[in-house]
Design an enzyme around this catalytic site. Structure first.
Site, PDB file in Angstrom:
ATOM      1  N   SER A 229       0.868  -1.171   0.000  1.00 16.34           N
ATOM      2  CA  SER A 229       0.000   0.000   0.000  1.00 16.34           C
ATOM      3  C   SER A 229       0.900   1.214   0.000  1.00 16.34           C
ATOM      4  O   SER A 229       2.073   1.126   0.346  1.00 16.34           O
ATOM      5  CB  SER A 229      -0.864  -0.005   1.255  1.00 16.34           C
ATOM      6  OG  SER A 229      -1.347   1.297   1.521  1.00 16.34           O
TER       7      SER A 229
ATOM      8  N   TYR B 130      -1.001  -0.350  10.883  1.00 21.61           N
ATOM      9  CA  TYR B 130      -1.153  -0.652   9.468  1.00 21.61           C
ATOM     10  C   TYR B 130       0.092  -0.231   8.680  1.00 21.61           C
ATOM     11  O   TYR B 130       0.674  -1.006   7.927  1.00 21.61           O
ATOM     12  CB  TYR B 130      -2.393   0.065   8.927  1.00 21.61           C
ATOM     13  CG  TYR B 130      -2.723  -0.271   7.490  1.00 21.61           C
ATOM     14  CD1 TYR B 130      -3.303  -1.485   7.164  1.00 21.61           C
ATOM     15  CD2 TYR B 130      -2.448   0.628   6.464  1.00 21.61           C
ATOM     16  CE1 TYR B 130      -3.592  -1.801   5.854  1.00 21.61           C
ATOM     17  CE2 TYR B 130      -2.736   0.321   5.150  1.00 21.61           C
ATOM     18  CZ  TYR B 130      -3.314  -0.888   4.854  1.00 21.61           C
ATOM     19  OH  TYR B 130      -3.587  -1.201   3.554  1.00 21.61           O
TER      20      TYR B 130
END
Ligand SMILES: NC(=O)c1ccc[n+]([C@@H]2O[C@H](COP(=O)([O-])OP(=O)(O)OC[C@H]3O[C@@H](n4cnc5c(N)ncnc54)[C@H](OP(=O)(O)O)[C@@H]3O)[C@@H](O)[C@H]2O)c1
Lengths: 303, 312
Positions: A171, A184
């Site tokens: 990501s 995350y």
């Protein structure tokens, strides 16, 4: 206003011209994945499902992994309805024994796996002090450690055949930390580092037939980051899932090592090591990413 | 790309002032940073009177950090490690410097419950921690396929997850008192990868992401008085990478400790040591992957870890 329009027109024409010219000189030949066996983790939802459909369309046999049995079988049904070959397995990638056991099962039941798409991911979306410990551990287990297990399960086979492709869907949060992303971002940074290592280690074996692709997409509107609302939405709107998958597929089929979606995010990678953190923060604030997580809801658990 | 530039062009026409402002802010911030660093005009804070907790303080960088904090007048120094004998000798060294009280605790930071229990005990014994230095770390070495699963998990638990547990435990009291600093010792291997230590690289990359997010979070919440520093040292002459042979820019643990304290005092968020390593990071971000691989081959970095692993 007339000038603006005219400027835009000239710009668009020039762009089209340049890209057409580039395609003449640098034809990006797409490779064939027909007959390949492709394992996709997290195939029950979001872009995992779309990857399955794309790979099946190109003639690969897709092996679908997900914890959610019903969703996974729905993906298999969709693939088969489109006349693709699919087989669904229930597998929790955060459990390494599960991964190894089902990998063996796949090898005997479907055949040697030559494409691996590490796509499964989870997000808590809370600030550090609100994060539950189990949530942090789960984020790491799914977003980072699972990559170790799946690669360990399938890389030896790829090396033996000198044929394979490992795709890791990280990501953009694997390159930039952000508010509400302590776990995350950390897990995705880890995945990015792991992928970089893996790339070196594979290259070092001298096997030319094995490729890696790391995809760093911006937020994709699949529900995972529901409620993430940067105030400068016009400049970086959430990606359409199909658009993101198309861009990444293009990268995979042309054996690109790194794919940013949208591509210009690569530009910030150039900036990051030369801008002081305060200046980088100004950019982040400009895009409104500092407060974007305040409204985050994510995938609400049914119950 | 074209799509993006089109949009930027449109935005430029719609709100040229805002984009211009962004450029000015970025430029201003960068100049400000450079000037402040060159003129050494940062706002400095002192570490005297602070209560410092250092994990992995039994040897290497952790030990030097403890001694250095003592020299700078920290009030209380708490050492964590698993080897009590070594810890007690470090405690003696700290007390010999003469300004600080020192305590040590046996704690395996890879064990979450143990971390929480020990923090509890520390807070009962010495009060609240005002500077936390997350330093404990392990490395195993070996290519991915050779590394055992439990080693991979251990590396991530000790090197990465422990920072979450310790930070979560001490941050509330820091925020409440409006004073404090969290320091993480990552590594240059958290900025660019080398083959042969994938679990270590993964854990250190994660740390860089963690501290970046934490800094952003505290900043957004307006806690400017609680600092976050992520230190990325290159090869350091301690037990950890002593089997690494070809390293042109080795640091001593003493240098790392000095620079770390300097960074705490001047509230720097990211420190790369030695400074030339910053160039490697820039190269990695700017060069296409295949070029970077050539750089690594030419400089011998590709082979480094092989020698390292072979000696283990
Ligand atoms: N040396 C380098 O080249 C280098 C470069 C960049 C970054 N670093 C980082 O700097 C930090 C310190 O490195 P160093 O060179 O000082 O290493 P070191 O000499 O090997 O010391 C490691 C320390 O960590 C402690 N430790 C290890 N596992 C632990 C656990 N499970 N629980 C509690 N404590 C534990 C050890 O204490 P006990 O044995 O008593 O448990 C020891 O005090 C590490 O995070 C390392 O990754 C080192």
């Amino acid at each position: 206003m007339g000038f603006v329009q005219l400027g835009l027109l000239i710009w668009r024409v020039t762009c089209a011209f340049v890209s057409a010219l580039a395609q003449v000189f640098l034809p990006a030949r797409k490779k064939s994945v027909e007959g390949d066996v492709c394992v996709i983790t997290g195939a029950g939802m979001g872009i995992g499902r779309l990857f399955a459909l794309e790979f099946a369309k190109l003639g690969a046999t897709v092996v679908l992994w997900d914890v959610d049995k019903a969703a996974n079988e729905e993906t298999a049904r969709l693939v088969q309805a489109a006349e693709g070959k699919a087989k669904a397995y229930v597998c929790d990638v955060s459990n390494k024994n599960d991964v190894y056991r089902i990998a063996e099962q796949v090898k005997t039941e479907v055949g040697d796996v030559s494409i691996l798409v590490n796509n499964a991911g989870v997000v808590c979306g809370k600030t550090l002090l609100e994060l539950p410990d189990e949530g942090i551990q789960r984020t790491f287990a799914v977003n980072t450690l699972a990559h170790f297990w799946t690669v360990k399960a399938f890389l030896p086979g790829m090396l033996a055949n000198n044929h394979g492709h490992i795709i890791s869907i990280a990501s953009i949060a694997g390159h930039y930390g952000g508010v509400g992303l302590c776990d995350y971002s950390a897990s995705k940074f880890g995945a990015v580092g792991f992928e970089e290592c893996l790339r070196y280690e594979i290259r070092r074996t001298g096997k030319q037939g094995i490729y890696t692709t790391a995809a760093y997409p911006w937020i994709i509107s699949t529900g995972m980051f529901e409620g993430f609302t940067p105030k400068e939405g016009w400049l970086l709107p959430p990606l359409e899932p199909q658009h993101a998958v198309n861009s990444i597929m293009q990268g995979i089929l042309t054996n690109r090592e790194v794919v940013f979606v949208p591509g210009y995010l690569n530009f910030f990678t150039f900036l990051k090591p030369v801008l002081p953190m305060d200046a980088m923060w100004a950019v982040v604030k400009f895009f409104g990413i500092d407060t974007a997580m305040d409204t985050f809801t994510g995938r609400r658990k049914e119950e | 790309m074209a799509h993006f530039l089109t949009r930027v062009l449109k935005a430029l026409c719609e709100s040229p002032l805002r984009i211009l402002l962004l450029f000015f802010v970025v430029l201003f911030r960068s100049c400000q940073y450079v000037c402040v660093r060159v003129l050494r005009a940062e706002r400095r804070k002192s570490v005297s009177g602070e209560t410092v907790l250092i994990t992995g303080a039994s040897r290497g960088i952790g030990r030097c950090l403890a001694l250095e904090f003592a020299k700078h007048g920290a009030d209380t120094i708490v050492l964590w490690g698993r080897d009590e004998e070594k810890l007690s000798s470090v405690k003696k060294e700290v007390e010999d410097i003469g300004t600080s009280r020192c305590h040590y605790y046996r704690c395996d930071v890879g064990d979450r419950e143990q971390v929480y229990r020990t923090i509890q005990k520390v807070q009962e014994d010495v009060g609240t921690i005002t500077i936390l230095v997350n330093n404990a770390g392990v490395v195993h070495g070996g290519t991915l396929l050779e590394t055992k699963d439990d080693k991979i998990e251990e590396t991530l638990r000790v090197n990465t997850l422990s920072h979450f547990w310790t930070t979560k435990s001490v941050l509330p009291s820091m925020l409440a008192r409006g004073r404090g600093h969290v320091v993480g010792i990552a590594s240059t291997l958290g900025l660019f990868a080398l083959p042969g230590v994938s679990d270590y690289v993964t854990s250190k990359f994660s740390l860089v992401g963690f501290y970046e997010s934490l800094a952003a979070e505290l900043r957004e919440q307006g806690h400017r008085d609680v600092g976050v520093t992520c230190v990325c040292p290159g090869h350091t002459t301690t037990d950890m990478f002593k089997d690494l042979t070809t390293q042109p820019f080795s640091l001593t643990p003493q240098q790392v400790a000095e620079q770390t304290i300097e960074a705490v005092k001047t509230n720097q968020r990211r420190v790369i040591l030695p400074r030339v390593m910053h160039l490697t990071w820039i190269l990695k971000s700017w060069l296409p992957g295949s070029w970077m691989r050539n750089v690594l081959y030419v400089t011998g970095a590709m082979k480094d870890m092989d020698n390292f692993c072979a000696k283990r």
